[in-house]
Design a protein around this motif. Sequence first.
Motif, mmCIF file in Angstrom:
data_model
loop_
_atom_site.group_PDB
_atom_site.id
_atom_site.type_symbol
_atom_site.label_atom_id
_atom_site.label_comp_id
_atom_site.label_asym_id
_atom_site.label_seq_id
_atom_site.Cartn_x
_atom_site.Cartn_y
_atom_site.Cartn_z
ATOM 1 N N ASP A 95 -24.252 3.889 8.381
ATOM 2 C CA ASP A 95 -23.878 4.154 9.770
ATOM 3 C C ASP A 95 -24.172 5.604 10.161
ATOM 4 O OD1 ASP A 95 -23.036 2.989 12.152
ATOM 5 O OD2 ASP A 95 -21.020 3.828 11.965
ATOM 6 N N ARG A 100 -29.457 5.349 11.652
ATOM 7 C CA ARG A 100 -29.504 4.611 12.916
ATOM 8 C C ARG A 100 -30.733 4.973 13.733
ATOM 9 N NH1 ARG A 100 -25.525 6.065 16.108
ATOM 10 N NH2 ARG A 100 -24.208 7.282 14.732
ATOM 11 N N HIS A 122 -24.103 -10.868 27.899
ATOM 12 C CA HIS A 122 -24.897 -9.817 28.532
ATOM 13 C C HIS A 122 -26.272 -10.394 28.870
ATOM 14 C CE1 HIS A 122 -21.966 -7.919 25.832
ATOM 15 N NE2 HIS A 122 -21.876 -6.991 26.754
ATOM 16 N N LEU A 134 -31.432 3.720 23.542
ATOM 17 C CA LEU A 134 -30.874 4.197 22.283
ATOM 18 C C LEU A 134 -31.822 5.155 21.579
ATOM 19 C CD1 LEU A 134 -28.233 3.494 20.975
ATOM 20 C CD2 LEU A 134 -29.369 1.735 19.667
ATOM 21 N N ARG B 231 -26.722 -4.418 15.501
ATOM 22 C CA ARG B 231 -26.807 -3.425 14.429
ATOM 23 C C ARG B 231 -28.255 -3.034 14.181
ATOM 24 N NH1 ARG B 231 -23.056 -6.385 10.669
ATOM 25 N NH2 ARG B 231 -21.074 -5.701 11.533
ATOM 26 N N LEU B 235 -27.571 0.688 16.898
ATOM 27 C CA LEU B 235 -26.316 1.052 17.544
ATOM 28 C C LEU B 235 -25.294 1.478 16.494
ATOM 29 C CD1 LEU B 235 -25.339 -1.655 20.185
ATOM 30 C CD2 LEU B 235 -25.817 0.742 20.578
ATOM 31 N N ALA B 236 -24.427 2.405 16.874
ATOM 32 C CA ALA B 236 -23.349 2.802 15.966
ATOM 33 C C ALA B 236 -22.368 1.640 15.811
ATOM 34 C CB ALA B 236 -22.634 4.030 16.510
ATOM 35 N N GLU B 237 -21.782 1.564 14.633
ATOM 36 C CA GLU B 237 -20.945 0.411 14.295
ATOM 37 C C GLU B 237 -19.801 0.197 15.302
ATOM 38 O OE1 GLU B 237 -21.804 -1.707 12.160
ATOM 39 O OE2 GLU B 237 -20.010 -2.944 11.980
ATOM 40 N N THR B 238 -19.128 1.284 15.690
ATOM 41 C CA THR B 238 -17.997 1.116 16.614
ATOM 42 C C THR B 238 -18.476 0.563 17.954
ATOM 43 O OG1 THR B 238 -18.300 3.450 17.060
ATOM 44 C CG2 THR B 238 -16.420 2.859 15.717
ATOM 45 N N ARG B 239 -19.622 1.043 18.391
ATOM 46 C CA ARG B 239 -20.190 0.587 19.663
ATOM 47 C C ARG B 239 -20.595 -0.892 19.538
ATOM 48 N NH1 ARG B 239 -20.733 0.357 24.253
ATOM 49 N NH2 ARG B 239 -22.606 0.544 25.522
ATOM 50 N N LYS B 243 -18.797 -3.537 22.032
ATOM 51 C CA LYS B 243 -19.568 -4.137 23.129
ATOM 52 C C LYS B 243 -19.749 -5.633 22.936
ATOM 53 C CE LYS B 243 -23.830 -4.076 25.761
ATOM 54 N NZ LYS B 243 -25.096 -3.447 26.076
ATOM 55 N N TYR B 244 -20.036 -6.076 21.709
ATOM 56 C CA TYR B 244 -20.391 -7.485 21.542
ATOM 57 C C TYR B 244 -19.258 -8.401 21.051
ATOM 58 C CZ TYR B 244 -25.023 -5.907 22.764
ATOM 59 O OH TYR B 244 -26.074 -5.382 23.443
#
Lengths: 338, 333
Positions: A95, A100, A122, A134, B231, B235-239, B243-244
């Motif tokens: 992470d 990322r 979405h 991103l 993922r 995207l960052a894990e918390t996001r 979001k999903y």
Amino acid sequence: MQQTSQPILSVRNLKTYFHQDEGIVRAVDGASFDIYPGRTLGIVGESGCGKSVTARSILQIVDKGGRIEDGEILLRRATGNGQNDILDLAKLKPDSRQARAIRGSEIALIFQEPMTSFSPFHTVGNQIIEAIRLHKPVSRTEARQEAIELLRMVGIPRPDRRIDEYSFQLSGGLRQRVMIAMALSSDPKVLIADEPTTALDVTTQAQVLELLQQLQEEKGLSIILITHDMGVIAEMADDVVVMYLGRVVEQGPVDEIFHAPKHPYTRMLLRSIPSILARPRTKLATIAGSIPHPYNRPAGCPFHPRCPEFMPGKCDVLEPELVRQGENQEVSCFLYEE
Amino acid sequence: MVSYIIRRFLAGLLTIWAATVITFVVIQLPPGDFVTSYIANLQSSGTVIRAEEAEALRQQYGLDRPMYVQYAKWMGLMLKGNFGMAMEYNRPVREVIGDRMAITVVVSLAAVAFIWVLALPIGVYSAVRQYSLGDYFFTFLSFAGIAIPNFMLALVLLYVSFKYFDVQNIGGLFSPGMALEPWGWPKVWDMIKHLPIPAVIIGMAGMAEVVRIMRANLLDELRKPYVVTARAKGLAETRVIAKYPVRAALNPFISTIGYIFPFLVSGSIIVSLVLSLPTVGPLLYKALIAQDLFLSGTILLLLAILTVIGTFISDLLLMWIDPRIRFGMEGSN
């Protein structure tokens, strides 16, 4: 086969294990292979041989409980002055910002299941724009314009309307095209396609494969194509890796794998392809037995219980190494030991 | 979409009508009527009522008429917004209920707010960190919350605050002297200050349940392929999670609005008695014992209407957050 250029991505002795209450599942157990720029590497094997886990390990998005235990995933990147730097992805924290930044931008992934691979809450546009923004500093409107262009590029009719639709409003083929558009949104060098056509019907399948080939030519993509369909491999791949129980049993250029398979497993896999030339009413060849349960892997060569050329006292005791055979082929079998 | 809303609305009206019939029948089901329990009450205190007097009482309330006539008369009153006389109190039902209904709604909403505000983060935490120490801790707490009856919790809280903290006035919704004041900002503020304890006690079991629901939903959603897609974008894990999958897990969470409300009101009757809260709970309890058709019927009916409204609101919210429902309806038109 002249592989003068250097591999863009090298997987070395990759081991990804899942720690569960019942024991350790060695989903990937020492896999090694190389991916070259602009070429397609096919990874084949039966269900459960570790193909998908290998793909997810490269992106470090292995499911909960799974971890890369050992090995290297070396990504070669141009630094701009004609030099390369090599980054070991396996050393990055999954992470972390750096991991990322690579995931989804330099290496992108498309999935088997286009139906469930999009969020139904979405619009597809929302999900593509998210991917674009991103990795690139663009505004929402610019990203939207870019997303529409991407949809047009993958052959979606009326992309300016489709962008505001939800995945459940699209057909399977369109969905997979949107998936490809999203994966290509930040110009990846390597595209991993995990069974991209398994859920599609045959004609749509051919269209999607054609699209992938066309995009590869335009953009010089390296593609890792994961499939259990030898027909797809024959059509798409330049090089092939055959996996069995988390290990690479044979690898080499596609022609040599198809015309001169060395490993007994590869030979049996090829024999089990249905052929239009076969005499009517002949039984399709199958591989005897089934993949062993992951909790009790056989000792020695993992394929020995199903192998017709099993050598007692050797195959069930020692583990074979990958050894070079001929010019470009490698095989892990005691039949080819010096 | 509009036709869907209209259909839902009509279905709601139909449900309310069905509720009036069932309410009426259920109240009439026990043997005897208001007059018999009234006489029994008087006899226990030594007063004897003559048969003629009893008959006159029955005639006054229309209890001697056939059941369908009584129902029709009652419905007629209800439709006019006149809820009849509370027999036991000999005053109009409207006056007896007074602001108790509004207070009930406020207390219940406070309990729902408590449930949501805590259950959402705890459920998300428990799912994302499944089988962690924290998850086990909250799992233990929620099973305890479901298992402990809320009036028990109320009694224990009363005892502890009295015995160890020397707080005399934990019950009630108003400070002494405030209850009879006319409504105004000081009184509202006073009520808000008294709200948290009843809200927590009434909401505890519901919260524990919603935590379990949220955890189970999110665990299901976390396994879905679209999470891996998110993922794989980088995207960052918390996001990714916020979001999903959390968004998807909200669906069943929102449909709890509909059913949690009546559950809170009926569950809070004994708590209201213990904590002496001026809600409709204790009133309903007494009216049912006295077989007071007008009072208990009115309360039950108002609760049914609130439940239908709650369900209607949760339907609208679901339609708003879930495009599959919106477009599924378009397809059916």
